[in-house]
Motif scaffolding. Structure first.
Motif, PDB file in Angstrom:
ATOM      1  N   GLU A 149      79.165  98.626  61.775  1.00 45.68           N
ATOM      2  CA  GLU A 149      78.233  99.421  62.572  1.00 45.68           C
ATOM      3  C   GLU A 149      76.804  99.205  62.094  1.00 45.68           C
ATOM      4  O   GLU A 149      76.564  98.886  60.940  1.00 45.68           O
ATOM      5  CB  GLU A 149      78.596 100.907  62.461  1.00 45.68           C
ATOM      6  N   ASP A 150      75.852  99.416  63.022  1.00 47.79           N
ATOM      7  CA  ASP A 150      74.443  99.306  62.655  1.00 47.79           C
ATOM      8  C   ASP A 150      73.965 100.649  62.093  1.00 47.79           C
ATOM      9  O   ASP A 150      74.766 101.563  61.883  1.00 47.79           O
ATOM     10  CB  ASP A 150      73.593  98.842  63.839  1.00 47.79           C
ATOM     11  N   ASP A 151      72.660 100.769  61.877  1.00 45.43           N
ATOM     12  CA  ASP A 151      72.087 101.982  61.288  1.00 45.43           C
ATOM     13  C   ASP A 151      72.269 103.218  62.168  1.00 45.43           C
ATOM     14  O   ASP A 151      72.214 104.344  61.687  1.00 45.43           O
ATOM     15  CB  ASP A 151      70.591 101.787  61.021  1.00 45.43           C
ATOM     16  N   HIS A 152      72.506 103.016  63.464  1.00 49.26           N
ATOM     17  CA  HIS A 152      72.661 104.133  64.406  1.00 49.26           C
ATOM     18  C   HIS A 152      74.132 104.413  64.708  1.00 49.26           C
ATOM     19  O   HIS A 152      74.458 105.011  65.725  1.00 49.26           O
ATOM     20  CB  HIS A 152      71.907 103.842  65.707  1.00 49.26           C
ATOM     21  N   GLN A 153      75.045 103.944  63.860  1.00 47.03           N
ATOM     22  CA  GLN A 153      76.493 104.157  63.975  1.00 47.03           C
ATOM     23  C   GLN A 153      77.085 103.513  65.231  1.00 47.03           C
ATOM     24  O   GLN A 153      78.135 103.922  65.711  1.00 47.03           O
ATOM     25  CB  GLN A 153      76.846 105.666  63.954  1.00 47.03           C
ATOM     26  N   ARG A 154      76.424 102.500  65.779  1.00 51.68           N
ATOM     27  CA  ARG A 154      76.945 101.775  66.936  1.00 51.68           C
ATOM     28  C   ARG A 154      77.678 100.528  66.437  1.00 51.68           C
ATOM     29  O   ARG A 154      77.199  99.844  65.540  1.00 51.68           O
ATOM     30  CB  ARG A 154      75.816 101.364  67.875  1.00 51.68           C
ATOM     31  N   PRO A 155      78.852 100.233  67.042  1.00 52.72           N
ATOM     32  CA  PRO A 155      79.584  99.025  66.626  1.00 52.72           C
ATOM     33  C   PRO A 155      78.780  97.763  66.899  1.00 52.72           C
ATOM     34  O   PRO A 155      78.223  97.608  67.978  1.00 52.72           O
ATOM     35  CB  PRO A 155      80.849  99.048  67.481  1.00 52.72           C
ATOM     36  N   VAL A 156      78.704  96.916  65.884  1.00 53.20           N
ATOM     37  CA  VAL A 156      77.983  95.654  66.004  1.00 53.20           C
ATOM     38  C   VAL A 156      78.980  94.508  66.102  1.00 53.20           C
ATOM     39  O   VAL A 156      78.816  93.575  66.860  1.00 53.20           O
ATOM     40  CB  VAL A 156      77.065  95.416  64.776  1.00 53.20           C
ATOM     41  N   ARG A 157      80.056  94.630  65.306  1.00 54.25           N
ATOM     42  CA  ARG A 157      81.046  93.550  65.255  1.00 54.25           C
ATOM     43  C   ARG A 157      82.417  94.146  64.967  1.00 54.25           C
ATOM     44  O   ARG A 157      82.549  95.054  64.165  1.00 54.25           O
ATOM     45  CB  ARG A 157      80.646  92.573  64.154  1.00 54.25           C
ATOM     46  N   ARG A 158      83.419  93.619  65.653  1.00 55.02           N
ATOM     47  CA  ARG A 158      84.810  94.032  65.406  1.00 55.02           C
ATOM     48  C   ARG A 158      85.619  92.795  65.065  1.00 55.02           C
ATOM     49  O   ARG A 158      85.415  91.731  65.627  1.00 55.02           O
ATOM     50  CB  ARG A 158      85.392  94.694  66.660  1.00 55.02           C
ATOM     51  N   ARG A 159      86.545  93.001  64.148  1.00 51.92           N
ATOM     52  CA  ARG A 159      87.413  91.911  63.710  1.00 51.92           C
ATOM     53  C   ARG A 159      88.813  92.446  63.550  1.00 51.92           C
ATOM     54  O   ARG A 159      89.009  93.554  63.057  1.00 51.92           O
ATOM     55  CB  ARG A 159      86.929  91.447  62.343  1.00 51.92           C
ATOM     56  N   GLN A 160      89.799  91.664  63.954  1.00 51.80           N
ATOM     57  CA  GLN A 160      91.192  92.041  63.727  1.00 51.80           C
ATOM     58  C   GLN A 160      91.785  91.070  62.723  1.00 51.80           C
ATOM     59  O   GLN A 160      91.488  89.887  62.743  1.00 51.80           O
ATOM     60  CB  GLN A 160      92.000  91.973  65.019  1.00 51.80           C
ATOM     61  N   SER A 161      92.631  91.617  61.884  1.00 51.78           N
ATOM     62  CA  SER A 161      93.290  90.799  60.877  1.00 51.78           C
ATOM     63  C   SER A 161      94.785  91.082  60.935  1.00 51.78           C
ATOM     64  O   SER A 161      95.199  92.239  60.890  1.00 51.78           O
ATOM     65  CB  SER A 161      92.738  91.154  59.499  1.00 51.78           C
ATOM     66  N   MET A 162      95.577  90.035  61.062  1.00 50.50           N
ATOM     67  CA  MET A 162      97.027  90.198  61.075  1.00 50.50           C
ATOM     68  C   MET A 162      97.614  89.269  60.027  1.00 50.50           C
ATOM     69  O   MET A 162      97.336  88.074  60.031  1.00 50.50           O
ATOM     70  CB  MET A 162      97.592  89.878  62.448  1.00 50.50           C
ATOM     71  N   GLN A 163      98.376  89.840  59.124  1.00 48.98           N
ATOM     72  CA  GLN A 163      98.987  89.065  58.039  1.00 48.98           C
ATOM     73  C   GLN A 163     100.505  89.225  58.123  1.00 48.98           C
ATOM     74  O   GLN A 163     100.994  90.297  58.437  1.00 48.98           O
ATOM     75  CB  GLN A 163      98.528  89.608  56.681  1.00 48.98           C
ATOM     76  N   ARG A 164     101.210  88.170  57.817  1.00 54.90           N
ATOM     77  CA  ARG A 164     102.668  88.240  57.787  1.00 54.90           C
ATOM     78  C   ARG A 164     103.144  87.425  56.599  1.00 54.90           C
ATOM     79  O   ARG A 164     102.693  86.309  56.373  1.00 54.90           O
ATOM     80  CB  ARG A 164     103.239  87.671  59.076  1.00 54.90           C
ATOM     81  N   SER A 165     104.047  88.028  55.854  1.00 53.33           N
ATOM     82  CA  SER A 165     104.563  87.387  54.661  1.00 53.33           C
ATOM     83  C   SER A 165     106.060  87.653  54.595  1.00 53.33           C
ATOM     84  O   SER A 165     106.500  88.764  54.888  1.00 53.33           O
ATOM     85  CB  SER A 165     103.848  87.989  53.452  1.00 53.33           C
ATOM     86  N   SER A 166     106.846  86.646  54.221  1.00 55.18           N
ATOM     87  CA  SER A 166     108.286  86.889  54.134  1.00 55.18           C
ATOM     88  C   SER A 166     108.913  86.076  53.015  1.00 55.18           C
ATOM     89  O   SER A 166     108.384  85.050  52.596  1.00 55.18           O
ATOM     90  CB  SER A 166     108.982  86.586  55.466  1.00 55.18           C
ATOM     91  N   ARG A 167     110.024  86.581  52.552  1.00 59.64           N
ATOM     92  CA  ARG A 167     110.844  85.907  51.532  1.00 59.64           C
ATOM     93  C   ARG A 167     112.285  85.958  52.000  1.00 59.64           C
ATOM     94  O   ARG A 167     112.750  86.985  52.479  1.00 59.64           O
ATOM     95  CB  ARG A 167     110.752  86.623  50.188  1.00 59.64           C
ATOM     96  N   THR A 168     113.000  84.868  51.867  1.00 63.14           N
ATOM     97  CA  THR A 168     114.419  84.809  52.214  1.00 63.14           C
ATOM     98  C   THR A 168     115.206  84.562  50.940  1.00 63.14           C
ATOM     99  O   THR A 168     114.909  83.635  50.189  1.00 63.14           O
ATOM    100  CB  THR A 168     114.684  83.697  53.247  1.00 63.14           C
ATOM    101  N   ILE A 169     116.200  85.430  50.718  1.00 66.08           N
ATOM    102  CA  ILE A 169     117.002  85.359  49.498  1.00 66.08           C
ATOM    103  C   ILE A 169     118.429  84.958  49.862  1.00 66.08           C
ATOM    104  O   ILE A 169     119.103  85.680  50.602  1.00 66.08           O
ATOM    105  CB  ILE A 169     117.017  86.727  48.765  1.00 66.08           C
ATOM    106  N   PRO A 170     118.893  83.822  49.357  1.00 65.64           N
ATOM    107  CA  PRO A 170     120.281  83.424  49.624  1.00 65.64           C
ATOM    108  C   PRO A 170     121.230  84.096  48.624  1.00 65.64           C
ATOM    109  O   PRO A 170     120.915  84.208  47.444  1.00 65.64           O
ATOM    110  CB  PRO A 170     120.259  81.903  49.422  1.00 65.64           C
ATOM    111  N   LEU A 171     122.360  84.561  49.107  1.00 73.33           N
ATOM    112  CA  LEU A 171     123.403  85.110  48.236  1.00 73.33           C
ATOM    113  C   LEU A 171     124.626  84.205  48.342  1.00 73.33           C
ATOM    114  O   LEU A 171     124.780  83.476  49.327  1.00 73.33           O
ATOM    115  CB  LEU A 171     123.724  86.548  48.636  1.00 73.33           C
ATOM    116  N   PRO A 172     125.525  84.241  47.351  1.00 67.23           N
ATOM    117  CA  PRO A 172     126.628  83.271  47.314  1.00 67.23           C
ATOM    118  C   PRO A 172     127.739  83.511  48.340  1.00 67.23           C
ATOM    119  O   PRO A 172     128.638  82.690  48.451  1.00 67.23           O
ATOM    120  CB  PRO A 172     127.177  83.410  45.887  1.00 67.23           C
ATOM    121  N   GLN A 173     127.703  84.615  49.075  1.00 66.85           N
ATOM    122  CA  GLN A 173     128.768  84.890  50.041  1.00 66.85           C
ATOM    123  C   GLN A 173     128.202  85.609  51.261  1.00 66.85           C
ATOM    124  O   GLN A 173     127.121  86.178  51.192  1.00 66.85           O
ATOM    125  CB  GLN A 173     129.840  85.753  49.386  1.00 66.85           C
TER     126      GLN A 173
END
Length: 155
Positions: free
Chosen positions: A97-121
């Motif tokens: 926001e600027d000095d007058h509390q008006r939005p100047v810029r918007r950004r979206q962030s999306m993160q995805r993280s995963s782990r796959t664990i193998p088991l013996p059966q």
């Protein structure tokens, strides 16, 4: 070369440096450069490969993942055959926001993280238990009881 010619060339070079400096400090370029600096300072808010530990007891496999700062709603567990996959998703909206509390810029962030664990059966997914407390995810996977086969022989 006369002193006047040298002075003229220095002035031209000074003007060039001044205009380049102004270019990098004007709004569109400055904002872009700040965004790039922020990205390289912290490219991934949470690590893409979060720590996972797998232990085994007599009756079960215990999978523990450290996910500090992650909310339970951001975690997804999937089971297929003998694999457990832990996925963490984060979606954030940043507003500048600027000095007058008006939005100047918007950004979206999306993160995805995963782990796959193998088991013996293979895993009986209806018997798997999972809990999440204080940034620690714990998944308990009961071991399958197999049938023992008697081996015949002439010994």
């Amino acid at each position: 070369m006369s002193e006047e010619n040298k002075k003229g060339k220095n002035d031209q070079f000074g003007e060039l440096v001044k205009s380049m400096n102004q270019f990098f400090h004007d709004k569109p370029v400055k904002g872009f450069l700040q965004t790039m600096d922020e990205f390289f300072r912290a490219p991934f808010p949470f690590q893409s490969a979060f720590p996972v530990e797998v232990r085994e007891s007599k009756d079960e496999h215990i999978i523990t993942a450290q996910l500090p700062g992650v909310k339970r709603e951001q975690i997804q567990l999937d089971i297929l055959d003998n694999y457990v996959t832990i996925t963490v998703q984060s979606h954030e909206l940043f507003t500048e926001e600027d000095d007058h509390q008006r939005p100047v810029r918007r950004r979206q962030s999306m993160q995805r993280s995963s782990r796959t664990i193998p088991l013996p059966q293979p895993i009986a997914e209806n018997k798997v238990k999972a809990s999440y407390q204080n940034g620690l995810l714990q998944i308990r996977v009961p071991k399958q009881k197999g049938k023992k086969i008697l081996i015949e022989g002439n010994d």
